[in-house]
Write a protein that holds these residues in place. Structure first.
Motif, short mmCIF file in Angstrom:
data_model
loop_
_atom_site.label_atom_id
_atom_site.label_comp_id
_atom_site.label_asym_id
_atom_site.label_seq_id
_atom_site.Cartn_x
_atom_site.Cartn_y
_atom_site.Cartn_z
N ASN A 108 -24.92 6.15 1.68
CA ASN A 108 -24.17 5.19 2.49
C ASN A 108 -22.81 5.72 2.93
OD1 ASN A 108 -22.74 5.04 0.08
ND2 ASN A 108 -22.88 2.82 -0.12
N SER A 109 -22.34 6.79 2.31
CA SER A 109 -21.02 7.32 2.65
C SER A 109 -20.95 7.89 4.05
CB SER A 109 -20.60 8.39 1.63
OG SER A 109 -21.66 9.27 1.34
N ILE A 110 -22.11 8.16 4.71
CA ILE A 110 -22.05 8.66 6.09
C ILE A 110 -21.66 7.55 7.06
CG2 ILE A 110 -23.74 10.47 5.63
CD1 ILE A 110 -25.73 8.82 7.35
N THR A 111 -21.62 6.30 6.58
CA THR A 111 -21.20 5.18 7.43
C THR A 111 -19.86 4.61 6.97
OG1 THR A 111 -22.36 3.51 6.09
CG2 THR A 111 -23.60 4.57 7.87
N GLN A 112 -19.11 5.39 6.19
CA GLN A 112 -17.86 4.90 5.60
C GLN A 112 -16.75 5.94 5.72
OE1 GLN A 112 -19.25 4.40 1.64
NE2 GLN A 112 -20.28 2.46 2.02
N GLY A 113 -15.53 5.44 5.80
CA GLY A 113 -14.35 6.28 5.65
C GLY A 113 -14.25 7.43 6.62
N GLU A 114 -13.79 8.57 6.11
CA GLU A 114 -13.47 9.72 6.96
C GLU A 114 -14.69 10.44 7.50
OE1 GLU A 114 -10.82 12.17 4.74
OE2 GLU A 114 -9.12 10.82 4.96
N GLN A 115 -15.89 10.17 6.92
CA GLN A 115 -17.08 10.84 7.44
C GLN A 115 -17.49 10.31 8.81
OE1 GLN A 115 -20.37 12.11 5.09
NE2 GLN A 115 -19.45 11.45 3.17
N VAL A 116 -17.20 9.04 9.07
CA VAL A 116 -17.68 8.42 10.31
C VAL A 116 -17.15 9.14 11.56
CG1 VAL A 116 -17.73 6.31 11.70
CG2 VAL A 116 -18.07 6.19 9.23
N PRO A 117 -15.83 9.33 11.70
CA PRO A 117 -15.37 10.00 12.93
C PRO A 117 -15.85 11.44 13.05
CG PRO A 117 -13.55 9.67 11.39
CD PRO A 117 -14.70 8.87 10.88
N ILE A 118 -16.08 12.11 11.92
CA ILE A 118 -16.55 13.49 11.98
C ILE A 118 -17.99 13.54 12.44
CG2 ILE A 118 -16.98 15.60 10.64
CD1 ILE A 118 -14.72 14.70 8.75
N LEU A 119 -18.85 12.82 11.72
CA LEU A 119 -20.29 12.89 11.99
C LEU A 119 -20.69 12.13 13.25
CD1 LEU A 119 -23.25 13.51 11.26
CD2 LEU A 119 -23.20 11.48 9.75
N TRP A 120 -20.27 10.88 13.36
CA TRP A 120 -20.82 10.03 14.41
C TRP A 120 -20.23 10.33 15.78
CZ3 TRP A 120 -25.13 7.29 13.87
CH2 TRP A 120 -25.62 7.12 12.58
N SER A 121 -19.04 10.91 15.83
CA SER A 121 -18.54 11.36 17.13
C SER A 121 -19.47 12.41 17.72
CB SER A 121 -17.12 11.92 16.98
OG SER A 121 -16.22 10.91 16.59
N THR B 57 -15.49 -2.53 5.70
CA THR B 57 -16.27 -1.86 6.75
C THR B 57 -15.86 -0.41 6.93
OG1 THR B 57 -16.54 -3.96 7.92
CG2 THR B 57 -16.90 -1.95 9.19
N VAL B 58 -14.56 -0.12 6.96
CA VAL B 58 -14.12 1.22 7.36
C VAL B 58 -13.67 2.10 6.19
CG1 VAL B 58 -13.41 0.32 9.59
CG2 VAL B 58 -11.69 0.59 7.80
N ALA C 62 -4.42 4.95 3.55
CA ALA C 62 -3.45 4.60 4.59
C ALA C 62 -3.94 5.05 5.95
CB ALA C 62 -2.09 5.23 4.28
N ASN C 63 -4.43 6.29 6.04
CA ASN C 63 -4.76 6.88 7.34
C ASN C 63 -5.96 6.25 8.03
OD1 ASN C 63 -2.65 8.56 6.81
ND2 ASN C 63 -3.83 10.44 6.68
N VAL C 64 -6.93 5.77 7.25
CA VAL C 64 -8.13 5.19 7.85
C VAL C 64 -8.06 3.67 7.89
CG1 VAL C 64 -10.64 4.93 7.64
CG2 VAL C 64 -9.59 7.16 7.24
N VAL C 65 -7.75 3.05 6.77
CA VAL C 65 -7.81 1.58 6.69
C VAL C 65 -6.55 0.94 7.27
CG1 VAL C 65 -8.16 -0.41 5.20
CG2 VAL C 65 -9.28 1.76 4.64
N TYR C 66 -5.42 1.24 6.68
CA TYR C 66 -4.17 0.54 7.05
C TYR C 66 -3.68 0.92 8.44
CZ TYR C 66 0.71 -0.98 6.85
OH TYR C 66 1.93 -1.56 7.13
N ASN C 67 -3.63 2.20 8.74
CA ASN C 67 -3.05 2.63 10.02
C ASN C 67 -3.88 2.22 11.23
OD1 ASN C 67 -0.90 3.76 8.68
ND2 ASN C 67 -1.66 5.87 8.79
#
Length: 545
Positions: free
Chosen positions: A173-186, A433-434, A446-451
């Protein structure tokens, strides 16, 4: 693996086919038609498996399945179908799925479906060979932090480009969470992926050579090429059934296909979030209860150098720790303490012996924390890791006399309004979600969720109302001074006063965001998934320029 997906698919299709044969035969009896009516053949099923024994098991399983289904067909057509000796050809190929060209296994124009559960190996568990395979599969793109299963997505979307082939993978499930999403899904979105169904995160027991763990947290994602001529309805599956949706984004919610990138500044004009201070001391500046007692026994004035010291676990579980905090204190005030000077000397020795140059440089100031980020104002503090079983991360409002360590994040110059927004169900829905995960626990950043979190535009009246409901949450916690936040935020034991305070705060924040819809002529609140979709729309609007 050993062909479970292929075998189950073959059996399911043959059962459907047997039902069709029943309808076709009608009332006919004693009709010897042999196997001519059977159109689902083993040679239509292909597989790639790295282990030679598993290849043999998969072939055998398919042959047994064929034999079983032919027996069922015989009972329908009243025919003595010859099965032995084995004649069916099974297209199971031994090889590494990331190194073999899939077009050499199955002709592209004959491929209808790709299914599987690739090895569940996270970024930290990958061998150097697997990391090399991952990078090679992605043709040199920067993908060093993504899970191993990601490579199967890239190979599949490349293979099915311009076809009507559908794909479905069970994945970490980590491929749909956090910092992996912008790397992989872009990358995948640019390649033309279109998600057509998704089963959100669930726990699956698995144990193979690559999955030697009792439980893994998985998602199931079905996709196709966006240029496919075959239109598909889209569904999101949950434990409660399925919902037809217009679009499924990389976070597996009904929302636009945007990805939340890591950024160093908030998208709204709000205070920046920072890490807590880092001692970098090998534990010599950190104090347990016994250490504090020894210091006070040596000299009661040593209390001036002792501060409460908290991070994520201390906040959540009410653990007691302290630290030596000598920032802006004259050496003449503490150098009379033998205990303090010994701890400073040990910190200096630790830093001098480090292989890291930045740590060596800190040996010049062994009486100070290595990284000091402690504000002089009231702070909102958020644990970096929190259990997924809690509806709310136990966010806290803390005074500057308490030192926050690096296992928590802090916002200086904070007030009740800031606390009220961040402890609300709106912010928690966004976080769920993110955010990334540590196993199944939420991993706040901070960089993914809060910002990236879209804040509402509020009137002074709304701001004041949220501040009051936030204060009520703090007051409700104070009614139970002996309970930790872990106790108070357990869904089974959450005190009624605290739950009601949260519900009032949630309502005030939802009103500020106007998170409502009209159903049967009546205004009602958005669901959590609808709330997140609205937040994604706000995010796109804020960041489009």
């Amino acid at each position: 693996g050993s062909g479970n997906f292929l075998t189950e698919t073959y059996i399911s299709l043959r059962r459907l086919e047997n039902e069709a044969i029943k309808l076709y035969m009608g009332d006919a009896v004693a009709l010897d038609v042999g196997q001519d009516l059977v159109k689902v053949k083993l040679n239509q099923f292909y597989g790639i498996e790295i282990n030679d024994f598993a290849v043999s098991v998969a072939k055998t399983a398919l042959w047994i399945a064929e034999s079983q289904m032919l027996e069922e067909t015989k009972d329908i057509v009243f025919s003595n179908i010859d099965f032995l000796p084995l004649k069916s050809y099974t297209n199971i190929v031994e090889g590494n799925a990331l190194e073999i060209d899939w077009k050499t296994v199955v002709p592209k124009d004959k491929l209808s479906y790709i299914i599987g559960n690739p090895p569940f190996i996270g970024k930290k568990e990958q061998t150097s060979e697997q990391k090399s395979q991952l990078i090679g599969t992605f043709e040199g793109k920067k993908v060093g932090t993504i899970d191993y299963v990601s490579a199967w997505y890239y190979k599949a979307i490349n293979l099915i480009h311009g076809t009507d082939t559908h794909v479905a993978f069970v994945s970490t499930n980590s491929i749909t969470q956090g910092e992996q999403v912008p790397i992989l899904w872009s990358i995948l979105i640019d390649k033309g992926i279109e998600i057509i169904f998704a089963y959100r995160s669930f726990v699956w027991s698995a144990e193979t050579k690559y999955q030697n763990i009792a439980k893994v947290h998985c998602v199931i994602i079905g996709f196709k090429d966006k240029l496919s001529k075959e239109s598909s309805k889209k569904y999101i599956f949950t434990d409660n059934g399925k919902d037809e949706v217009k679009n499924i984004n990389p976070y597996l919610i009904e929302a636009p296909n945007c990805v939340i990138t890591s950024r160093t500044k908030p998208i709204n004009n709000v205070a920046e979030m920072k890490y807590g201070s880092m001692p970098i001391d090998d534990g010599h500046l950190i104090l347990e209860k016994e250490d504090v007692e020894n210091l006070l026994s040596e000299n009661k004035n040593n209390k001036d150098f002792i501060k409460k010291y908290v991070g994520g676990q201390e906040i959540i579980k009410n653990k007691k720790r302290w630290c030596l905090w000598l920032d802006k204190i004259s050496p003449s005030e503490y150098n009379k303490s033998k205990i303090i000077m010994e701890r400073i000397a040990k910190t200096k020795e630790f830093r001098e012996n480090s292989k890291r140059q930045q740590t060596k440089n800190l040996a010049e100031f062994p009486y100070l924390f290595g990284e000091i980020r402690q504000p002089s104002t009231t702070m909102v503090v958020i644990p970096k890791v929190s259990s997924e079983s809690r509806r709310y991360i136990p966010v806290s409002l803390i005074n500057p006399d308490i030192i926050i360590n690096g296992s928590a994040l802090l916002i200086p110059n904070a007030n009740l309004y800031t606390f009220g927004i961040l402890i609300s169900n709106v912010h928690m829905a966004w976080m769920r979600t993110v955010a990334g995960r540590m196993k199944s626990d939420y991993q706040y950043s901070a960089n993914v969720v809060y910002n990236n979190f879209p804040w509402p535009e509020v009137t002074e009246t709304q701001k004041d109302k949220i501040s009051k409901t936030a204060k009520a949450i703090i007051d409700a916690r104070a009614l139970y001074p002996e309970s930790s936040l872990a106790d108070l935020y357990d869904e089974l034991t959450m005190p009624v006063e605290l739950r009601r305070a949260h519900q009032a705060n949630d309502k005030a924040v939802m009103e500020a965001y106007d998170m409502t819809k009209i159903v049967d002529g009546k205004k009602t609140w958005l669901t959590e998934s609808e709330t997140v979709a609205r937040l994604f729309e706000m995010y796109e609007e804020i960041t489009k320029n």
